[in-house]
Design a protein around this motif. Structure first.
Motif, short mmCIF file in Angstrom:
data_model
loop_
_atom_site.label_atom_id
_atom_site.label_comp_id
_atom_site.label_asym_id
_atom_site.label_seq_id
_atom_site.Cartn_x
_atom_site.Cartn_y
_atom_site.Cartn_z
N LYS A 9 0.80 -1.24 -0.13
CA LYS A 9 -0.13 0.02 0.07
C LYS A 9 0.80 1.16 0.06
O LYS A 9 0.59 2.21 -0.79
N TRP A 10 1.98 1.05 0.79
CA TRP A 10 2.59 2.27 0.87
C TRP A 10 3.63 2.47 -0.38
O TRP A 10 3.97 3.56 -0.73
N GLN A 11 3.98 1.41 -0.95
CA GLN A 11 4.90 1.27 -2.17
C GLN A 11 4.11 1.99 -3.32
O GLN A 11 4.64 2.79 -4.28
N PRO A 44 0.13 3.70 18.19
CA PRO A 44 0.69 2.51 17.43
C PRO A 44 0.10 2.74 15.90
O PRO A 44 -0.76 3.35 15.56
N LEU A 45 0.78 1.93 15.00
CA LEU A 45 0.48 1.80 13.68
C LEU A 45 0.25 3.19 13.02
O LEU A 45 -0.72 3.60 12.57
N CYS A 46 1.21 4.48 13.35
CA CYS A 46 1.00 5.65 13.19
C CYS A 46 0.98 6.05 11.69
O CYS A 46 0.44 6.97 11.27
N ALA A 65 4.89 3.95 16.15
CA ALA A 65 5.25 2.57 15.63
C ALA A 65 4.62 2.28 14.29
O ALA A 65 3.34 2.54 14.39
N GLU A 66 5.69 2.04 13.32
CA GLU A 66 4.79 1.68 11.86
C GLU A 66 5.89 0.81 11.26
O GLU A 66 7.10 0.86 11.35
N LEU A 67 5.11 -0.09 10.29
CA LEU A 67 5.87 -0.97 9.61
C LEU A 67 6.79 -0.56 8.53
O LEU A 67 7.85 -0.89 8.23
N SER A 68 6.22 0.46 7.88
CA SER A 68 6.69 0.92 6.53
C SER A 68 7.85 2.16 6.83
O SER A 68 7.58 3.10 7.27
N GLY A 104 8.97 -1.05 12.21
CA GLY A 104 9.16 -2.50 11.93
C GLY A 104 7.96 -2.95 12.59
O GLY A 104 7.01 -2.06 12.54
N ASP A 105 7.68 -4.22 12.86
CA ASP A 105 6.53 -4.89 13.44
C ASP A 105 6.40 -4.30 15.05
O ASP A 105 7.24 -4.70 15.63
N MET A 106 5.10 -3.61 15.16
CA MET A 106 4.91 -3.58 16.56
C MET A 106 5.00 -4.53 17.50
O MET A 106 5.27 -4.24 18.75
N PHE A 107 4.77 -5.89 16.90
CA PHE A 107 4.58 -6.77 17.85
C PHE A 107 6.12 -7.25 18.48
O PHE A 107 6.14 -7.70 19.42
N ASP A 122 -5.22 5.81 19.47
CA ASP A 122 -5.52 4.75 18.42
C ASP A 122 -6.33 5.09 17.51
O ASP A 122 -7.46 5.08 17.57
N ARG A 123 -5.67 5.55 16.50
CA ARG A 123 -6.83 5.88 15.21
C ARG A 123 -6.22 5.03 14.12
O ARG A 123 -5.27 4.89 13.71
N ALA A 124 -7.07 4.32 13.63
CA ALA A 124 -6.95 3.32 12.41
C ALA A 124 -5.88 2.24 12.77
O ALA A 124 -5.05 1.87 11.89
C1 LIG Z 1 -4.81 2.09 8.35
S1 LIG Z 1 -3.29 2.46 8.36
C2 LIG Z 1 -3.54 3.87 9.71
C3 LIG Z 1 -2.01 4.93 9.85
C4 LIG Z 1 -2.45 6.01 10.77
N1 LIG Z 1 -2.88 5.46 12.22
C5 LIG Z 1 -3.32 6.95 10.34
O1 LIG Z 1 -4.17 7.43 10.98
O2 LIG Z 1 -3.30 7.49 9.10
C6 LIG Z 1 -2.57 1.10 9.53
C7 LIG Z 1 -0.99 1.25 9.44
O3 LIG Z 1 -0.61 0.21 10.41
C8 LIG Z 1 0.84 0.09 9.77
N2 LIG Z 1 0.91 -1.55 10.28
C9 LIG Z 1 0.32 -2.52 9.98
N3 LIG Z 1 0.74 -3.70 10.70
C10 LIG Z 1 1.59 -3.13 11.41
C11 LIG Z 1 2.60 -3.98 12.37
N4 LIG Z 1 2.52 -5.06 12.89
N5 LIG Z 1 3.47 -3.06 12.95
C12 LIG Z 1 3.52 -1.69 12.84
N6 LIG Z 1 2.75 -1.06 11.79
C13 LIG Z 1 1.83 -1.80 11.09
C14 LIG Z 1 0.52 0.10 8.21
O4 LIG Z 1 1.86 0.24 7.47
C15 LIG Z 1 -0.31 1.40 8.33
O5 LIG Z 1 0.52 2.45 7.88
#
Ligand SMILES: C[S@@+](CC[C@H](N)C(=O)[O-])C[C@H]1O[C@@H](n2cnc3c(N)ncnc32)[C@H](O)[C@@H]1O
Length: 213
Positions: A9-11, A44-46, A65-68, A104-107, A122-124
């Protein structure tokens, strides 16, 4: 959701979840967290959310924390900040004044690396994860933050009409995930203008979670 789903999705820059400004429900309800100036929030997942910019402008410290890594490179560029980048176990840490993002992976993020957190926003994040990941997510989030208070935004809609993400997370599920550690209060529910993804009637719900202490 597989990690490759989000990385792609990010790519491809398919980031319909990204808002062009701070989230109105954050701005409206943030004061209910009752934080002191300089408090540290964890997102989380920012992604590269502009909520981070808004929180920094209000004088708060932010951890994310963000994967991408692409998302986080864009975040720092858009904030006009030059990050210091360090390896942190399985993750990378991008830092600038008042801001740390673990890439990286938040877990894989541990409590010691994250450091002290006063509240979670926590939004999204919860709604980005399929049901089979949400129990682990909620438990890990509580573990690494010491069950810090939360402002949580969820979606409520008929999951039969549209697949996630974002997923519908029912009130009952939110209670199940968090009532062991928190007092939960539903503080707002607003209809998504034009429907979710322009299709399905949906409510965006704002929850205030305060730790049982
Ligand atoms: C729906 S987006 C929401 C991003 C942000 N919270 C916002 O409101 O714009 C979910 C995000 O979670 C990230 N993500 C998914 N799985 C993840 C993980 N295991 N660890 C860290 N980030 C993760 C994705 O790359 C994506 O950017």
């Amino acid at each position: 959701m597989e990690q490759s789903f989000w990385l792609q999705k990010w790519q491809k820059n398919e980031i319909g979840f990204h808002n062009p400004e701070a989230h109105a429900l954050l701005v409206k309800h943030f004061p209910q967290l009752g934080l002191q100036p300089g408090a540290r929030l964890f997102l989380p997942l920012c992604g590269k959310t502009l909520d981070i910019r808004w929180l920094l402008e209000q004088g708060y410290r932010v951890a994310g924390a963000e994967l991408s890594e692409t998302a986080i490179q864009q975040l720092f560029a858009e904030l006009a900040l030059t990050p210091q980048v360090a390896e942190q176990g399985e993750l990378k840490r991008y830092s600038a004044e008042n801001l740390d993002v673990f890439v990286g992976d938040m877990f894989q993020l541990q409590r010691e690396a994250l450091g002290s957190v006063d509240a979670i926003y926590d939004r999204a994040a919860l709604v980005a994860l399929p049901e089979n990941m949400r129990v682990d997510y909620a438990a890990h989030l509580q573990q690494i933050t010491g069950s810090a208070s939360q402002l949580l935004i969820s979606f409520d809609y008929d999951q039969n009409l549209q697949p996630g993400p974002p997923f519908c997370v029912s009130d009952e599920e939110i209670q199940r995930l968090y009532s062991g550690a928190y007092q939960l209060q539903l503080v707002d529910a607003v209809e998504v203008p034009g429907g979710l993804k322009g299709k399905v009637t949906a409510l965006e719900k704002v929850w205030l979670l305060q730790a049982n202490r």
